[in-house]
Design a protein around this motif. Sequence first.
Motif, short mmCIF file in Angstrom:
data_model
loop_
_atom_site.label_atom_id
_atom_site.label_comp_id
_atom_site.label_asym_id
_atom_site.label_seq_id
_atom_site.Cartn_x
_atom_site.Cartn_y
_atom_site.Cartn_z
N MET A 1 0.83 -1.21 0.00
CA MET A 1 0.00 0.00 0.00
C MET A 1 0.87 1.26 0.00
SD MET A 1 -3.11 0.84 2.68
CE MET A 1 -4.06 2.33 2.54
N SER A 2 2.16 1.11 -0.30
CA SER A 2 3.07 2.26 -0.20
C SER A 2 2.71 3.36 -1.19
CB SER A 2 4.51 1.79 -0.43
OG SER A 2 4.63 1.16 -1.70
N GLU A 3 2.07 3.01 -2.36
CA GLU A 3 1.75 4.03 -3.35
C GLU A 3 0.47 4.79 -3.00
OE1 GLU A 3 0.90 0.62 -5.06
OE2 GLU A 3 2.79 0.22 -4.03
N TRP A 4 -0.28 4.29 -2.03
CA TRP A 4 -1.53 4.94 -1.65
C TRP A 4 -1.22 6.22 -0.87
CZ3 TRP A 4 -6.70 2.34 -1.16
CH2 TRP A 4 -6.79 1.19 -1.96
N ILE A 5 -2.11 7.18 -0.97
CA ILE A 5 -1.95 8.42 -0.20
C ILE A 5 -3.12 8.57 0.77
CG2 ILE A 5 -0.67 9.61 -2.01
CD1 ILE A 5 -3.31 11.12 -2.68
N ARG A 6 -2.85 9.13 1.90
CA ARG A 6 -3.90 9.42 2.87
C ARG A 6 -4.35 10.85 2.64
NH1 ARG A 6 -4.78 5.40 6.03
NH2 ARG A 6 -3.16 3.84 6.46
N TRP B 1 -14.24 3.89 -9.38
CA TRP B 1 -13.58 3.70 -8.09
C TRP B 1 -14.18 4.62 -7.03
CZ3 TRP B 1 -10.70 6.76 -4.75
CH2 TRP B 1 -10.04 6.08 -3.72
N ILE B 2 -14.49 5.84 -7.42
CA ILE B 2 -15.13 6.78 -6.50
C ILE B 2 -16.47 6.22 -6.03
CG2 ILE B 2 -16.28 9.02 -6.36
CD1 ILE B 2 -13.27 9.22 -6.06
N LEU C 1 -4.10 6.28 -10.05
CA LEU C 1 -5.22 6.11 -10.99
C LEU C 1 -5.23 4.73 -11.62
CD1 LEU C 1 -7.62 7.39 -12.44
CD2 LEU C 1 -6.02 8.29 -14.15
N SER C 2 -4.06 4.20 -11.98
CA SER C 2 -4.00 2.88 -12.60
C SER C 2 -4.56 1.81 -11.67
CB SER C 2 -2.57 2.54 -13.00
OG SER C 2 -1.72 2.55 -11.86
N GLU C 3 -4.25 1.93 -10.38
CA GLU C 3 -4.76 0.97 -9.39
C GLU C 3 -6.27 1.16 -9.19
OE1 GLU C 3 -3.97 -2.07 -6.26
OE2 GLU C 3 -2.98 -1.40 -8.10
N GLY D 1 -6.62 -1.30 0.41
CA GLY D 1 -5.27 -1.71 0.04
C GLY D 1 -4.79 -2.96 0.75
N LYS D 2 -5.67 -3.60 1.55
CA LYS D 2 -5.27 -4.82 2.25
C LYS D 2 -5.14 -6.00 1.29
CE LYS D 2 -7.35 -3.49 6.66
NZ LYS D 2 -8.40 -3.79 7.67
N LEU D 3 -5.85 -5.93 0.18
CA LEU D 3 -5.79 -6.96 -0.85
C LEU D 3 -5.43 -6.30 -2.16
CD1 LEU D 3 -6.45 -10.01 -1.49
CD2 LEU D 3 -8.71 -9.20 -2.20
N ARG D 4 -4.46 -6.84 -2.86
CA ARG D 4 -4.05 -6.29 -4.14
C ARG D 4 -4.86 -6.92 -5.27
NH1 ARG D 4 0.14 -2.85 -3.11
NH2 ARG D 4 -0.79 -1.87 -4.94
N VAL D 5 -4.89 -6.23 -6.39
CA VAL D 5 -5.73 -6.65 -7.50
C VAL D 5 -5.37 -8.04 -8.00
CG1 VAL D 5 -6.32 -6.16 -9.90
CG2 VAL D 5 -6.30 -4.30 -8.23
#
Length: 364
Positions: free
Chosen positions: A1-6, A91-92, A128-130, A348-352
Motif C-alpha cells: 500500500m506504499s503508493e496509496w496516499i492518505r 472507483w469513487i 489512478l491505474s490501481e 489496500g489490504k488486498l491487491r488486484v
Amino acid sequence: MSEWIRTTLGDLIELQRGHDLPSQDRSDGHVPIIGSFGITGTHSVAKYHGPGVAIGRSGAAIGTATYVDGDYWPLNTCLFVRDFKGNDPRWIYRLLDTIDFMAFNSGSAQPSLNRNFLRNIPAAAPPLSEQRAIAEVLGALDDKIAANTKLVEVADELAASLTRKGLDVSQPVALSDIADIVMGSSPSGSSFNEIGEGTVFYQGVRDFGVRFPSNRVWTTAPVRLAVPGDTLLSVRAPVGRVNLATEGTCIGRGVASIRSYTGRPFTLFHLLKGSEEAWAPFEAEGTVFGSINKSQLASLLVPSLGAGQEERLEGQLAPIERAIASALGENANLAATRDALLPQLMTGKLRVKDAEKALENAGV
C-alpha cells in the motif's frame, strides 16, 4: 500500500446537491433520473454528462451510492459528484459505497447530509491505474450478476407465457380443489434468533426475493410448516406475492403455504403468480392493511388448465425453474465474493492480482 496516499474526501471529489424535477415536468426519454435510493425514472433531457455518481442525501437512503455510465439528471434528494478531480468515477463509486455516511448526519428529526460536513472525511487513495484495476475487478462481478439477472427475467417471462397459453379461463376452479392450504401461525418471539438455530422463519414478504426468500430469522419452536416446493403466498399486504420454499420452513401469520395436490409445484406457482387480478379486492378490503383469510383463499377462483395441459406444462416449467435457481444461486455467491473483496480492495489490504484469483475461483 506504499503508493496509496492518505487524504480527505474533499480532496478527491466535489459534491453538489441535485436539482428539482417535478413529475409533471418530466417527459419520456432514456436519461436516468437519480434520486435518494438510486434510479427512480427517466427523462428526455440530461442535466449532466456521464459517467455519474451520487449518494442519497436524506432519510433512510443516506449514503446509498449510485453509478451511471451515461448522461443523467440528479434530483435534489441526492448529492452527486460534480468534479472527480482526475479520479476514476467507478472507483469513487466504490469508495462512497464503503463509507458510513449516517455517522455524518447533520439533521435532527430527519437524517440528512450537508456536503460541507463531508469534506474532511478521511480517505486513502491509490494511483489512478490501481483505481481502474480495482474498478475492473469489482465491475466484472457486477457484470456477471447483471447478465444472470437478465437471464432470470427472460426465463421468468417465458414461464409466464407458457402458463398463459395453457390456461382455460372459461372454466375457473376453486383454489382448494387443486391445492392444500396451510395458513401461517407465528411462534413465540422468544424462540427467534438470527444465528441459524432451528427452522428458518418467514413472517411476511420482507424476505421474499425474485423466486426464493432469504434466510434472516430462525425459530426453535416452529408451529406451521411449509415443505420444499410449496408456494409461499403473502396473505397480508401486499396480498398475493409469491415465492417458492426451498427447505422446511416455519410460516408466520403473514404467509400461507400452498401445495399442489398433483405434485406439480411449478404449475401451481405460476398459476398463482399470474393471478394478479384475483388479489386486488383483498388489498382494498382491509381498514388499514389488505388481507385474505383461509375461507376466502380456499374459495378463490383461478383459471384451470385444459385437459392434459398440466403434466405437459410442468415438464416445460421444470427446466426453466432449474435455470432460474442456478442463476440466482450463482448471483448470491458472486455478491458474497464482491462484498468480501470490496473493503479489502478499497483499503489496500488486498491487491488486484490476488483479487483476480478469487474471481477465477468464482468462475468470472
